[in-house]
Design an enzyme around this catalytic site. Sequence first.
Site, PDB file in Angstrom:
ATOM      1  N   ARG A 226      56.270  41.230  33.511  1.00 47.81           N
ATOM      2  CA  ARG A 226      55.018  40.756  32.914  1.00 47.81           C
ATOM      3  C   ARG A 226      54.863  39.245  33.056  1.00 47.81           C
ATOM      4  O   ARG A 226      53.766  38.704  32.972  1.00 47.81           O
ATOM      5  CB  ARG A 226      54.914  41.197  31.444  1.00 47.81           C
ATOM      6  CG  ARG A 226      53.531  40.949  30.857  1.00 47.81           C
ATOM      7  CD  ARG A 226      53.206  41.660  29.544  1.00 47.81           C
ATOM      8  NE  ARG A 226      54.304  42.314  28.895  1.00 47.81           N
ATOM      9  CZ  ARG A 226      55.211  41.706  28.113  1.00 47.81           C
ATOM     10  NH1 ARG A 226      55.103  40.413  27.880  1.00 47.81           N
ATOM     11  NH2 ARG A 226      56.195  42.407  27.574  1.00 47.81           N
TER      12      ARG A 226
ATOM     13  N   LYS B 162      36.375  43.051  45.132  1.00 43.88           N
ATOM     14  CA  LYS B 162      35.243  43.031  46.047  1.00 43.88           C
ATOM     15  C   LYS B 162      35.670  42.458  47.408  1.00 43.88           C
ATOM     16  O   LYS B 162      36.470  43.077  48.084  1.00 43.88           O
ATOM     17  CB  LYS B 162      34.093  42.254  45.410  1.00 43.88           C
ATOM     18  CG  LYS B 162      33.856  42.593  43.914  1.00 43.88           C
ATOM     19  CD  LYS B 162      33.325  43.993  43.692  1.00 43.88           C
ATOM     20  CE  LYS B 162      33.321  44.429  42.245  1.00 43.88           C
ATOM     21  NZ  LYS B 162      32.675  43.546  41.282  1.00 43.88           N
TER      22      LYS B 162
ATOM     23  N   TYR C 235      26.929  39.130  35.261  1.00 44.93           N
ATOM     24  CA  TYR C 235      27.607  40.425  35.267  1.00 44.93           C
ATOM     25  C   TYR C 235      27.555  41.041  33.878  1.00 44.93           C
ATOM     26  O   TYR C 235      27.907  40.413  32.887  1.00 44.93           O
ATOM     27  CB  TYR C 235      29.054  40.262  35.735  1.00 44.93           C
ATOM     28  CG  TYR C 235      29.721  41.572  36.065  1.00 44.93           C
ATOM     29  CD1 TYR C 235      29.362  42.303  37.198  1.00 44.93           C
ATOM     30  CD2 TYR C 235      30.707  42.088  35.250  1.00 44.93           C
ATOM     31  CE1 TYR C 235      29.959  43.507  37.496  1.00 44.93           C
ATOM     32  CE2 TYR C 235      31.316  43.299  35.537  1.00 44.93           C
ATOM     33  CZ  TYR C 235      30.931  43.999  36.672  1.00 44.93           C
ATOM     34  OH  TYR C 235      31.533  45.200  36.950  1.00 44.93           O
TER      35      TYR C 235
ATOM     36  N   ASP D 165      31.791  32.251  38.383  1.00 46.19           N
ATOM     37  CA  ASP D 165      32.192  33.530  38.963  1.00 46.19           C
ATOM     38  C   ASP D 165      31.634  33.531  40.382  1.00 46.19           C
ATOM     39  O   ASP D 165      30.434  33.653  40.593  1.00 46.19           O
ATOM     40  CB  ASP D 165      31.630  34.693  38.136  1.00 46.19           C
ATOM     41  CG  ASP D 165      32.055  36.060  38.673  1.00 46.19           C
ATOM     42  OD1 ASP D 165      32.323  36.167  39.879  1.00 46.19           O
ATOM     43  OD2 ASP D 165      32.095  37.018  37.874  1.00 46.19           O
TER      44      ASP D 165
HETATM   45  C1  LIG Z   1      32.721  43.441  39.878  1.00 46.69           C
HETATM   46  C2  LIG Z   1      32.453  42.133  39.249  1.00 46.69           C
HETATM   47  C3  LIG Z   1      33.170  41.730  38.114  1.00 46.69           C
HETATM   48  C4  LIG Z   1      34.195  42.604  37.461  1.00 46.69           C
HETATM   49  O1  LIG Z   1      35.289  42.815  38.310  1.00 46.69           O
HETATM   50  P1  LIG Z   1      36.211  44.137  38.210  1.00 46.69           P
HETATM   51  O2  LIG Z   1      37.243  43.873  39.268  1.00 46.69           O
HETATM   52  O3  LIG Z   1      35.335  45.301  38.504  1.00 46.69           O
HETATM   53  O4  LIG Z   1      36.766  44.160  36.836  1.00 46.69           O
HETATM   54  C5  LIG Z   1      32.895  40.470  37.605  1.00 46.69           C
HETATM   55  N1  LIG Z   1      31.962  39.670  38.148  1.00 46.69           N
HETATM   56  C6  LIG Z   1      31.249  40.034  39.227  1.00 46.69           C
HETATM   57  C7  LIG Z   1      30.225  39.111  39.781  1.00 46.69           C
HETATM   58  C8  LIG Z   1      31.469  41.271  39.810  1.00 46.69           C
HETATM   59  O5  LIG Z   1      30.763  41.640  40.883  1.00 46.69           O
END
Ligand SMILES: *Cc1c(COP(=O)(O)O)cnc(C)c1O
Length: 414
Positions: free
Chosen positions: A79, A230, A132, A205
């Site tokens: 961890r 992504k 998001y 983000d």
């Molecule tokens: C998908 C996404 C998230 C969340 O990510 P996960 O890996 O699905 O938890 C946060 N911000 C944006 C812009 C996203 O496209």
Amino acid sequence: MVQERLNDTTAANGSSHRPARGSSTRAVHGGTPRRKAFSALTTPIVQTATYTFRDTQDLMEYMERKTWGDGDDREEYGRYGNPTVAAVERKLAALDGGEDAVLYASGMNAVTSLLLSVLSAGGHIVMTDDCYRRTRQFCLTFLQRFGIETSVVPMGDYAALEAAIIPKKTRFIISESPTNPYLRVANLERIAALGKKYRALTVIDSTFATPVNQRPLEWGIDFVVHSATKYLSGHNDLLAGVVVGRADRIKALRDARGVLGGVVDPQNAYLLERGVKTLAVRVKQQNQSALAVARFLEAHPRIERVWYPGLPSHPDHDTAAAQMSGFGGVVSFEVAGDLQATARFIDHLRIPYIAPSLGGVESLIEQPALMSYYEKTSEERLALGIKDNLVRFAIGIEDTEDILNDLDQALAAV
Ligand SMILES: *Cc1c(COP(=O)(O)O)cnc(C)c1O
């Protein structure tokens, strides 16, 4: 020496006297040592939950170094750290031009861990809208229960953003860029300046952009967050998240991760590093296809409106052109028709899968009204800015011509 230069992450932001490397060279070699365990070319997967000590003397020497020394030379428990995870963290830090990075079990885990690690009761967050959905939900419902308030301001309204800041109380200014689903682009320099003026930490983000198209730290932003699920991993086969920033701040987040527990397993970390090596190749292809798709759709009589920052018609085109080297692989658009006509168009497509998510090699398409906002009425969705005829197309790495032909035949069927 060429080999030294390839491994030198200080050249990542182009500020060194050495020539800045291209994004594909950085994706392959950035942050990665030339020599790895067992002389392996690739990063070994260290599949272990814990780490052993030779004897009590070995343990005590480690504890002394950990308590008084600077920098661990080994791991203690899964961890707290893992060499495969650490390898991909170094690569992601190099790609975004940051000092360090910390990897989490998902993008949401990265967002929630960052906020939980820094905020205290009485704190305040300013966040831009078109954000998001789960990030917004976490701030407005979860954090509110702990006495942390969030003000949501319209994207692009910097006067409203400044007015929402409560001096000495606002700890975070959070924005996505580009946003989902309208691909709004934040002016990173202005957000960074407001953060410095009011001593608030700025968070971008940058999932939709990737470090190939945009590097917010170079504009003075404090933390970059990605859903590595992504583009970074790129193959729609794992979940992970990352926060990149200054070394001391990332160390604090890593320590907090040891408490909160949102770790990635070594197998997924390996797959992520493997995916990142082709990031620039994939993203450049996706940028090119998305721009072609956006132009094609904008000229098509059965399309009402296209949202893509690479088009001069997009409200943030100038900002995007100034701070991004590519406009990304997501195009949103409104079909000239109602909910059903839009659904018929989607059902006639042969290449993209109908699925949430984005950034992988396969094209994915969704009608947000029926995917993320199904339980709401048309009116409720409109209040949130989600029209029934809105489509989000996350372009994969299929050939541009094939994607255009597919759109053409499906629009003919509407
Ligand atoms: C998908 C996404 C998230 C969340 O990510 P996960 O890996 O699905 O938890 C946060 N911000 C944006 C812009 C996203 O496209």
